[in-house]
Design a protein around this motif. Sequence first.
Motif, PDB file in Angstrom:
ATOM      1  N   TYR A 104      -3.456  27.226 -23.356  1.00 21.35           N
ATOM      2  CA  TYR A 104      -4.254  26.158 -22.754  1.00 21.35           C
ATOM      3  C   TYR A 104      -3.408  25.201 -21.928  1.00 21.35           C
ATOM      4  CZ  TYR A 104      -8.443  27.440 -25.338  1.00 21.35           C
ATOM      5  OH  TYR A 104      -9.542  28.108 -25.806  1.00 21.35           O
ATOM      6  N   MET A 105      -2.100  25.146 -22.189  1.00 16.37           N
ATOM      7  CA  MET A 105      -1.225  24.282 -21.403  1.00 16.37           C
ATOM      8  C   MET A 105      -1.243  24.664 -19.924  1.00 16.37           C
ATOM      9  SD  MET A 105       2.049  24.164 -23.942  1.00 16.37           S
ATOM     10  CE  MET A 105       3.096  23.597 -22.603  1.00 16.37           C
ATOM     11  N   GLY A 106      -1.541  25.919 -19.606  1.00 15.06           N
ATOM     12  CA  GLY A 106      -1.563  26.360 -18.222  1.00 15.06           C
ATOM     13  C   GLY A 106      -2.585  25.639 -17.364  1.00 15.06           C
ATOM     14  N   ILE A 107      -3.577  25.004 -17.995  1.00 18.60           N
ATOM     15  CA  ILE A 107      -4.588  24.283 -17.224  1.00 18.60           C
ATOM     16  C   ILE A 107      -3.969  23.138 -16.453  1.00 18.60           C
ATOM     17  CG2 ILE A 107      -5.203  22.659 -19.049  1.00 18.60           C
ATOM     18  CD1 ILE A 107      -7.644  24.423 -16.654  1.00 18.60           C
ATOM     19  N   PHE A 108      -2.848  22.582 -16.939  1.00 17.70           N
ATOM     20  CA  PHE A 108      -2.213  21.459 -16.252  1.00 17.70           C
ATOM     21  C   PHE A 108      -1.628  21.896 -14.909  1.00 17.70           C
ATOM     22  CE2 PHE A 108      -1.455  20.254 -20.860  1.00 17.70           C
ATOM     23  CZ  PHE A 108      -2.587  19.459 -20.923  1.00 17.70           C
TER      24      PHE A 108
ATOM     25  N   GLY B  91       7.738  17.171  -9.371  1.00 14.78           N
ATOM     26  CA  GLY B  91       7.568  15.981 -10.203  1.00 14.78           C
ATOM     27  C   GLY B  91       6.211  15.952 -10.882  1.00 14.78           C
ATOM     28  N   GLY B  92       5.161  16.330 -10.114  1.00 13.30           N
ATOM     29  CA  GLY B  92       3.827  16.383 -10.714  1.00 13.30           C
ATOM     30  C   GLY B  92       3.728  17.457 -11.779  1.00 13.30           C
ATOM     31  N   GLY B  93       4.399  18.608 -11.537  1.00 12.06           N
ATOM     32  CA  GLY B  93       4.392  19.667 -12.546  1.00 12.06           C
ATOM     33  C   GLY B  93       5.057  19.230 -13.830  1.00 12.06           C
ATOM     34  N   TRP B  94       6.153  18.472 -13.707  1.00 16.51           N
ATOM     35  CA  TRP B  94       6.803  17.945 -14.919  1.00 16.51           C
ATOM     36  C   TRP B  94       5.880  16.969 -15.649  1.00 16.51           C
ATOM     37  CZ3 TRP B  94       7.966  12.734 -15.766  1.00 16.51           C
ATOM     38  CH2 TRP B  94       8.647  12.466 -16.952  1.00 16.51           C
ATOM     39  N   ALA B  95       5.297  16.039 -14.920  1.00 18.21           N
ATOM     40  CA  ALA B  95       4.464  15.009 -15.560  1.00 18.21           C
ATOM     41  C   ALA B  95       3.244  15.621 -16.241  1.00 18.21           C
ATOM     42  CB  ALA B  95       4.032  13.976 -14.515  1.00 18.21           C
ATOM     43  N   LEU B  96       2.561  16.542 -15.560  1.00 21.48           N
ATOM     44  CA  LEU B  96       1.343  17.111 -16.116  1.00 21.48           C
ATOM     45  C   LEU B  96       1.623  18.048 -17.284  1.00 21.48           C
ATOM     46  CD1 LEU B  96      -0.791  17.790 -12.924  1.00 21.48           C
ATOM     47  CD2 LEU B  96      -1.194  16.084 -14.689  1.00 21.48           C
ATOM     48  N   ASN B  97       2.811  18.633 -17.327  1.00 20.15           N
ATOM     49  CA  ASN B  97       3.151  19.521 -18.439  1.00 20.15           C
ATOM     50  C   ASN B  97       3.876  18.800 -19.564  1.00 20.15           C
ATOM     51  OD1 ASN B  97       2.638  22.632 -17.900  1.00 20.15           O
ATOM     52  ND2 ASN B  97       3.155  21.698 -15.935  1.00 20.15           N
ATOM     53  N   TYR B  98       4.112  17.496 -19.404  1.00 15.16           N
ATOM     54  CA  TYR B  98       4.829  16.745 -20.438  1.00 15.16           C
ATOM     55  C   TYR B  98       4.013  15.579 -20.999  1.00 15.16           C
ATOM     56  CZ  TYR B  98       8.273  13.557 -22.499  1.00 15.16           C
ATOM     57  OH  TYR B  98       8.935  12.715 -23.347  1.00 15.16           O
ATOM     58  N   LEU B  99       3.506  14.717 -20.137  1.00 15.48           N
ATOM     59  CA  LEU B  99       2.856  13.490 -20.604  1.00 15.48           C
ATOM     60  C   LEU B  99       1.640  13.739 -21.494  1.00 15.48           C
ATOM     61  CD1 LEU B  99       3.140  11.319 -17.356  1.00 15.48           C
ATOM     62  CD2 LEU B  99       4.650  11.358 -19.365  1.00 15.48           C
ATOM     63  N   PRO B 100       0.812  14.788 -21.266  1.00 11.80           N
ATOM     64  CA  PRO B 100      -0.340  14.982 -22.163  1.00 11.80           C
ATOM     65  C   PRO B 100       0.023  15.188 -23.625  1.00 11.80           C
ATOM     66  CG  PRO B 100      -0.644  16.239 -20.139  1.00 11.80           C
ATOM     67  CD  PRO B 100       0.752  15.700 -20.111  1.00 11.80           C
ATOM     68  N   PHE B 101       1.266  15.570 -23.923  1.00 11.25           N
ATOM     69  CA  PHE B 101       1.634  15.781 -25.324  1.00 11.25           C
ATOM     70  C   PHE B 101       1.634  14.472 -26.109  1.00 11.25           C
ATOM     71  CE2 PHE B 101       3.483  19.730 -23.592  1.00 11.25           C
ATOM     72  CZ  PHE B 101       2.914  20.625 -24.480  1.00 11.25           C
TER      73      PHE B 101
ATOM     74  N   HIS C 182       7.683  23.367 -26.540  1.00  8.30           N
ATOM     75  CA  HIS C 182       6.560  22.875 -25.733  1.00  8.30           C
ATOM     76  C   HIS C 182       7.038  22.183 -24.457  1.00  8.30           C
ATOM     77  CE1 HIS C 182       4.128  23.015 -29.627  1.00  8.30           C
ATOM     78  NE2 HIS C 182       3.473  23.774 -28.769  1.00  8.30           N
ATOM     79  N   TYR C 183       8.295  21.754 -24.435  1.00  3.67           N
ATOM     80  CA  TYR C 183       8.824  21.030 -23.276  1.00  3.67           C
ATOM     81  C   TYR C 183       9.326  21.966 -22.185  1.00  3.67           C
ATOM     82  CZ  TYR C 183      11.454  17.421 -20.719  1.00  3.67           C
ATOM     83  OH  TYR C 183      11.922  16.557 -19.765  1.00  3.67           O
ATOM     84  N   LEU C 184       9.497  23.252 -22.461  1.00  4.50           N
ATOM     85  CA  LEU C 184      10.142  24.161 -21.521  1.00  4.50           C
ATOM     86  C   LEU C 184       9.387  24.310 -20.187  1.00  4.50           C
ATOM     87  CD1 LEU C 184      11.508  26.943 -23.905  1.00  4.50           C
ATOM     88  CD2 LEU C 184      12.660  24.917 -22.989  1.00  4.50           C
ATOM     89  N   PRO C 185       8.043  24.418 -20.151  1.00  2.00           N
ATOM     90  CA  PRO C 185       7.379  24.466 -18.839  1.00  2.00           C
ATOM     91  C   PRO C 185       7.643  23.221 -17.996  1.00  2.00           C
ATOM     92  CG  PRO C 185       5.894  25.223 -20.553  1.00  2.00           C
ATOM     93  CD  PRO C 185       7.088  24.653 -21.249  1.00  2.00           C
ATOM     94  N   ALA C 186       7.638  22.039 -18.620  1.00  2.00           N
ATOM     95  CA  ALA C 186       7.934  20.815 -17.867  1.00  2.00           C
ATOM     96  C   ALA C 186       9.382  20.821 -17.388  1.00  2.00           C
ATOM     97  CB  ALA C 186       7.672  19.591 -18.747  1.00  2.00           C
ATOM     98  N   LEU C 187      10.305  21.273 -18.235  1.00  2.00           N
ATOM     99  CA  LEU C 187      11.710  21.340 -17.843  1.00  2.00           C
ATOM    100  C   LEU C 187      11.904  22.246 -16.636  1.00  2.00           C
ATOM    101  CD1 LEU C 187      14.746  20.750 -18.552  1.00  2.00           C
ATOM    102  CD2 LEU C 187      14.674  22.891 -19.850  1.00  2.00           C
ATOM    103  N   THR C 188      11.151  23.329 -16.561  1.00  2.00           N
ATOM    104  CA  THR C 188      11.271  24.255 -15.432  1.00  2.00           C
ATOM    105  C   THR C 188      10.998  23.557 -14.110  1.00  2.00           C
ATOM    106  OG1 THR C 188      10.566  26.066 -16.876  1.00  2.00           O
ATOM    107  CG2 THR C 188      10.465  26.444 -14.504  1.00  2.00           C
ATOM    108  N   PHE C 189       9.989  22.713 -14.065  1.00  2.00           N
ATOM    109  CA  PHE C 189       9.686  21.980 -12.833  1.00  2.00           C
ATOM    110  C   PHE C 189      10.793  20.975 -12.514  1.00  2.00           C
ATOM    111  CE2 PHE C 189       5.402  23.506 -13.807  1.00  2.00           C
ATOM    112  CZ  PHE C 189       4.989  23.933 -12.552  1.00  2.00           C
ATOM    113  N   GLN C 190      11.381  20.381 -13.540  1.00  2.00           N
ATOM    114  CA  GLN C 190      12.508  19.470 -13.297  1.00  2.00           C
ATOM    115  C   GLN C 190      13.704  20.213 -12.699  1.00  2.00           C
ATOM    116  OE1 GLN C 190      13.099  17.504 -17.171  1.00  2.00           O
ATOM    117  NE2 GLN C 190      12.705  15.578 -16.124  1.00  2.00           N
ATOM    118  N   ILE C 191      13.957  21.421 -13.190  1.00  2.00           N
ATOM    119  CA  ILE C 191      15.073  22.214 -12.663  1.00  2.00           C
ATOM    120  C   ILE C 191      14.849  22.543 -11.189  1.00  2.00           C
ATOM    121  CG2 ILE C 191      16.189  24.477 -12.829  1.00  2.00           C
ATOM    122  CD1 ILE C 191      15.894  24.300 -15.845  1.00  2.00           C
ATOM    123  N   LEU C 192      13.603  22.802 -10.797  1.00  7.34           N
ATOM    124  CA  LEU C 192      13.307  23.046  -9.379  1.00  7.34           C
ATOM    125  C   LEU C 192      13.570  21.803  -8.540  1.00  7.34           C
ATOM    126  CD1 LEU C 192       9.948  25.053  -9.640  1.00  7.34           C
ATOM    127  CD2 LEU C 192      12.243  25.967  -9.286  1.00  7.34           C
ATOM    128  N   LEU C 193      13.298  20.632  -9.099  1.00  8.23           N
ATOM    129  CA  LEU C 193      13.453  19.387  -8.347  1.00  8.23           C
ATOM    130  C   LEU C 193      14.916  18.985  -8.212  1.00  8.23           C
ATOM    131  CD1 LEU C 193      11.916  17.024  -7.005  1.00  8.23           C
ATOM    132  CD2 LEU C 193      11.899  15.896  -9.236  1.00  8.23           C
TER     133      LEU C 193
END
Length: 746
Positions: free
Chosen positions: A227-231, A644-654, A665-676
């Motif tokens: 369900y996290m993929g919805i973000f 940045g939006g990918g990190w926020a949407l995959n992290y802040l809802p937790f 659970h933090y790894l999808p958000a971390l991936t977007f940070q690595i891209l940035l």
Amino acid sequence: GRSRSRILTLFCRVFLPSLLYDKMLGIFKRPVVVTADINLNLVALTGLGLLSRLWRLTYPRAVVFDEVYYGQYISFYMKRIFFLDDSGPPLGHMLLALGGYLGGFDGNFLWNRIGAEYSSNVPVWSLRLLPALAGALSVPMAYQIVSELHFSHCAAMGAALLMLIENALITQSRLMLLESLLIFFNLLAVLSYLKFFNSQRYSQCSSPLWGACLITLFQSCLSSIKYMGIFTYLLVLSIAAVHTWHLIGDQTLSNMCVFCHLLARAVGLLVVPAVLYLLFFYTHLKLLHRSGPHDQIMSSAFQASLEGGLARVTQGQPLEVAFGSQVTLKNIFGKPLPCWLHSHQNTYPIIYENGRGSSHQQQVTCYPFKDVNNWWIVKDPGRHQLVVNNPPRPVRHGDIVQLVHGMTTRLLNTHDVAAPLSPHSQEVSCYIDYNISMPAQNLWRLDIVNRESDKDVWKTILSEVRFVHVNTSAVLKLSGAHLPDWGFRQLEVVGEKLSRGHHESMVWNVEEHRYGKSQEQRERELELHSPTQLDISRNLSFMARFLEVQWRMLTLRSEDSEHKYSSTPLEWVTLDTNIVYWLHPRTSAQIHLLGNVVIWVSASLTTVGYALLFIWYLLRRQRSACELPEDAWPNWVLAGALCGGGWALNYLPFFLMDKMLFLYHYLPALTFQILLLPIVLQHISDHLCRSQLQRNLFSALVVAWYSSACHVSSLLRPLTYGDRSLSPGELQALRWKDSWDILIRK
């Protein structure tokens, strides 16, 4: 040779048009050459990614952390047994099961503990292959995403190399887990949209090359893995909406061209993902058609649609409940336990422990086991008979009925006496005439909650009903409280006087049903003890099963409130926690989910740095001081919105989730940070370093920083792969934070 050439020439001139003839003649005169552009960077990155994820993939040949859960689900797929997992939709589980199927796994392994050695029939390499491939392919995809954002080759290589050496991503992708699949499909969805967007920027009215790719891949963002993929889906959908708005305002495009683009986006971003989402559930439910241990969470109708289990009991039952029917009534709520309306000869105590009095009538409870005392007879208040007429007279919505307990023949009753454990509600009993001015109040009005009209017939399994007391308007309800020993620890049933809505604890359905044939009590007791007749089965529609599974998955809550390795979202950013995944039974070799500290800290600082720079540039542009070139500003904004939006949407809802959370659970958000991260580094070099000397110095610092990240990755490698035993001193040296749980074997 010349004669053959003349014959061929004559044939072409006679039978082919002149234009086609000229083209074919040109083909015969020149050799056929196929050219292909191969990006060797992508080839090298893919090879390194495969090497890092597939190397010794079968080690350890033992159950590692959450493999104990996902392995059970794979076994259920192999045996076609229904299960329910609250982590998300079934695509990820089906992909893991596909690996088991391709490896010839028969599902026969007892997934009972972490660390259990796999038997010879478990294809460990095949089961871990798809997550490993997803983790490996995420490396070149990071390169492509940064390239599609129009940043340099060096920045793209930097993002890919950071993905390559990040220890937590390596660990998670080498095991039978879902996070690497989720990250892979998230990146694939972002990449497909960028390809689509860039292609239509340069050929706006042509058929977008990547439109089909976008359509087929957006199912991942529609949270078909978790369900996290919805973000991520909402992120890309928002960016696509902004781009579409600008497209509508483009005066160079014709109305037809704009309409075609709107239609393509609507179909690709909304319609097809929804269809694919349903398709995955259809496949899931089609495969899992047998009864299993998770049946009890589902409704009676759902259980009856599965082979075995309740279906063996309920097949061939009469569909319509009639006056004289013998029924068992199951509470829809199912909490704290699935249970059935029940009574027995024991009565309520005259005086409770707190000094309150009761009616001393026969107890009515909700019993969580099948029992002959769960049977009730639906009686017509105007008739004495307890058998079904010929032809049967069905019970409809709004009818007044009496419920007679089958084994004691006493009638279900409620009155203005406080319930044993819920004094604000009425006591429910089976009426005993003590001749003490307490008249029977045993009339109930049937309220079919899911009716389509007010003339609906009460149906076995399918109808959800409430029983409304005629005298007091109280509703028969499961309170969920456990009665004391005098009530045999069974669940309390009450009459709820203040009924607000149709809460599931007030709703019941007929699970077992037969037409009563005997008026004599002794013969009726023998009838109640006998099994129901088997005849034909009755199945739910796919949409009914789909909606019920969706609701159960969204509302299912684990009973575990805490775990040794659970953590809070704030602990993830600073990497204050780790997870011990596996410990060798004899040596000190161990596997930890532990991130590369240099990358994690740098990624967090970069996210903050981007936000500050973005705000500064906005303020400067408001003052008409554009510090960035106009062609660089859109790329800078799009990169921040996606990464940045990918990190926020995959992290802040937790922070809003009431569930047990772990570091992974933090790894999808971390991936977007690595891209940035490399994007910001390139931006500093190109726009903030004013001289060549500053650029050279900054480049040297970046090289030193990346070298330190590689050094940390190498130091943590024994804990990432678990393939080397370390001494107590070496393990202690790796405990860089007191909160890290590095196990040292005495």
